[in-house]
Design an enzyme around this catalytic site. Structure first.
Site, PDB file in Angstrom:
ATOM      1  N   SER A 119       0.798  -1.229   0.000  1.00  0.00           N
ATOM      2  CA  SER A 119       0.000   0.000   0.000  1.00  0.00           C
ATOM      3  C   SER A 119       0.826   1.273   0.000  1.00  0.00           C
ATOM      4  O   SER A 119       0.265   2.360   0.051  1.00  0.00           O
ATOM      5  CB  SER A 119      -0.931   0.003   1.215  1.00  0.00           C
ATOM      6  OG  SER A 119      -0.193  -0.100   2.415  1.00  0.00           O
TER       7      SER A 119
ATOM      8  N   THR B  54      -1.961   3.902   3.440  1.00  0.00           N
ATOM      9  CA  THR B  54      -1.182   5.111   3.688  1.00  0.00           C
ATOM     10  C   THR B  54      -0.292   4.951   4.903  1.00  0.00           C
ATOM     11  O   THR B  54      -0.692   4.336   5.887  1.00  0.00           O
ATOM     12  CB  THR B  54      -2.133   6.301   3.975  1.00  0.00           C
ATOM     13  OG1 THR B  54      -3.065   6.422   2.918  1.00  0.00           O
ATOM     14  CG2 THR B  54      -1.369   7.596   4.143  1.00  0.00           C
TER      15      THR B  54
ATOM     16  N   THR C  73       1.632   7.208  -0.081  1.00  0.00           N
ATOM     17  CA  THR C  73       0.747   6.083  -0.385  1.00  0.00           C
ATOM     18  C   THR C  73       0.838   5.676  -1.842  1.00  0.00           C
ATOM     19  O   THR C  73       1.260   6.462  -2.699  1.00  0.00           O
ATOM     20  CB  THR C  73      -0.712   6.470  -0.079  1.00  0.00           C
ATOM     21  OG1 THR C  73      -1.569   5.358  -0.277  1.00  0.00           O
ATOM     22  CG2 THR C  73      -1.183   7.593  -0.992  1.00  0.00           C
TER      23      THR C  73
ATOM     24  N   ARG D 158      -6.713   8.580 -10.389  1.00  0.00           N
ATOM     25  CA  ARG D 158      -7.383   8.869  -9.112  1.00  0.00           C
ATOM     26  C   ARG D 158      -6.368   9.332  -8.090  1.00  0.00           C
ATOM     27  O   ARG D 158      -5.280   8.776  -7.945  1.00  0.00           O
ATOM     28  CB  ARG D 158      -8.095   7.619  -8.599  1.00  0.00           C
ATOM     29  CG  ARG D 158      -8.804   7.795  -7.240  1.00  0.00           C
ATOM     30  CD  ARG D 158      -7.944   7.357  -6.071  1.00  0.00           C
ATOM     31  NE  ARG D 158      -8.655   7.426  -4.783  1.00  0.00           N
ATOM     32  CZ  ARG D 158      -8.104   7.214  -3.607  1.00  0.00           C
ATOM     33  NH1 ARG D 158      -6.812   6.934  -3.523  1.00  0.00           N
ATOM     34  NH2 ARG D 158      -8.814   7.288  -2.491  1.00  0.00           N
ATOM     35  N   VAL D 159      -6.705  10.386  -7.365  1.00  0.00           N
ATOM     36  CA  VAL D 159      -5.878  10.892  -6.275  1.00  0.00           C
ATOM     37  C   VAL D 159      -6.747  11.013  -5.037  1.00  0.00           C
ATOM     38  O   VAL D 159      -7.852  11.563  -5.103  1.00  0.00           O
ATOM     39  CB  VAL D 159      -5.264  12.265  -6.627  1.00  0.00           C
ATOM     40  CG1 VAL D 159      -4.513  12.838  -5.430  1.00  0.00           C
ATOM     41  CG2 VAL D 159      -4.328  12.136  -7.826  1.00  0.00           C
TER      42      VAL D 159
ATOM     43  N   ASP E  27      -6.671  11.589  -0.536  1.00  0.00           N
ATOM     44  CA  ASP E  27      -6.361  12.685   0.383  1.00  0.00           C
ATOM     45  C   ASP E  27      -4.876  12.817   0.690  1.00  0.00           C
ATOM     46  O   ASP E  27      -4.411  13.882   1.094  1.00  0.00           O
ATOM     47  CB  ASP E  27      -7.108  12.480   1.701  1.00  0.00           C
ATOM     48  CG  ASP E  27      -6.616  11.239   2.456  1.00  0.00           C
ATOM     49  OD1 ASP E  27      -6.631  10.150   1.849  1.00  0.00           O
ATOM     50  OD2 ASP E  27      -6.212  11.357   3.623  1.00  0.00           O
TER      51      ASP E  27
ATOM     52  N   THR F 133      -5.677   8.267   7.308  1.00  0.00           N
ATOM     53  CA  THR F 133      -5.530   7.073   6.491  1.00  0.00           C
ATOM     54  C   THR F 133      -6.915   6.527   6.189  1.00  0.00           C
ATOM     55  O   THR F 133      -7.886   6.832   6.886  1.00  0.00           O
ATOM     56  CB  THR F 133      -4.676   6.023   7.216  1.00  0.00           C
ATOM     57  OG1 THR F 133      -4.451   4.899   6.353  1.00  0.00           O
ATOM     58  CG2 THR F 133      -5.359   5.525   8.485  1.00  0.00           C
ATOM     59  N   GLY F 134      -6.989   5.708   5.148  1.00  0.00           N
ATOM     60  CA  GLY F 134      -8.270   5.102   4.822  1.00  0.00           C
ATOM     61  C   GLY F 134      -8.855   5.617   3.525  1.00  0.00           C
ATOM     62  O   GLY F 134      -8.136   5.905   2.572  1.00  0.00           O
TER      63      GLY F 134
END
Length: 331
Positions: A86, A188, A206, A216-217, A219, A239-240
């Site tokens: 990840s 992340t 990340t 795609r980006v 946070d 994170t998440g």
């Protein structure tokens, strides 16, 4: 009549005094009181790979090094680990089989640097720092970020390791995009640190959600969403599920809540509660979403909170390096 005027005057003065006292009490309640007992240096990072990352950061901090140097050194550990799925080298690819990386960094002076959708570079956090220190900009993306990295001497490498490529090819059989909480969106490493000089810095890096759409980006490279540092108050990282963090400018919110006097723990809880409320308002299933925040204030106090169980974070201070299970909303 005179007695009546005196009574009104006395009552008015008393009301003003009462209001001032009330305001003062509220102001005191809503401010962080520094008693001189600052827990420093200290470093926090997300997930279990944060333990090793903290170890590298601590080597800088224990020698009176700068928090900025510590967080960069720390997150480079999982970035360079091919077994991590990840972050950085070894990260899961997007649905087109391309490993794209995002990162940002922020120091005690509010200097910031960020890269997004960067390919072929193992350590995007160092590229983000170069953006911060060597360009007039704060964010570079895609091919522009790659061109800049190469101009700064970074080496172009294939980041799609054999294990990740095998997983991706298996995923292509169904091409079902439904990330599993705490697995595919365990995406992340965020790290925040307070150094011995009492200064804060943070880093976040990340490979993003597995099998995301190309381009795609989330946070993680966005200052104010995946990371925020205010050297007067504190720092936070997330994170998440990045889309949900962006929706509330999550880490800026956490730091502003600490500015209002909330503890790091309460600030993280409030940020999660806002995501929960918005998720319910949009008729989305909370069980499909995981977001976690960690926060650190200028006293070295820290906290963490997440939507559902499974999120942990690492803390390293003078008492040692430990992994902590964060409290969570969905019981």
């Amino acid at each position: 009549m005179a007695n009546r005027r005196n009574f009104i005057k006395t009552a008015a003065v008393g009301s003003i005094a009462l209001a001032l006292n009330s305001f003062k009490s509220q102001e005191e309640e809503n401010s962080i009181v520094f008693d001189g007992k600052v827990n420093k240096p200290i470093v926090l990072s997300t997930w279990n790979f944060g333990v090793k990352a903290n170890g590298a950061a601590w080597e800088v901090l224990k020698n009176n090094g700068r928090a900025l140097d510590a967080v960069e050194a720390g997150v480079k550990i999982p970035e360079g680990d091919p077994t991590e799925r990840s972050v950085g080298y070894g990260g899961r690819p997007d649905r087109d089989g391309r490993v794209t990386l995002d990162a940002c960094i922020m120091d005690e002076f509010s200097n910031i640097g960020s890269v997004a959708c960067l390919e072929y570079i193992k350590h995007p956090i160092s590229v983000a720092r170069a953006v911060m220190e060597k360009t007039p900009h704060v964010m570079l993306v895609g091919d522009g970020a790659l061109q800049f990295a190469l101009s700064q001497g970074f080496t172009k490498e294939n980041l799609l390791v054999e294990a990740s490529e095998k997983e991706w090819k298996e995923w292509l059989k169904t091409s079902q995009y439904k990330p599993i909480a705490n697995i595919e969106n365990h995406d992340t490493i965020g790290m925040i640190a307070l150094d011995s000089a009492g200064n804060l810095s943070g880093a976040c890096t990340t490979s993003g959600m597995a099998y995301k759409m190309h381009g795609r980006v989330g946070d993680s490279p966005i200052i104010g969403a995946g990371l925020y540092v205010d050297n007067e108050i504190g720092a936070a990282t997330a994170t998440g599920h990045g889309e949900e963090v962006i929706r509330i400018a999550g880490c800026h919110l956490v730091v502003e809540l600490m500015r209002q006097g909330k503890s790091p723990q309460k600030a993280c809880e409030e940020a999660v509660s806002r995501i929960v409320k918005l998720t319910k308002n949009r008729n989305k299933n909370l069980k499909d979403i995981q977001v976690g925040f960690i926060a650190l204030n200028k006293k070295g106090e820290y906290g963490a909170y997440c939507i559902q169980g499974g999120f942990n974070y690492a803390v390293n201070d003078a008492s040692g390096n430990k992994l902590v299970d964060a409290n969570y909303f969905l019981k």
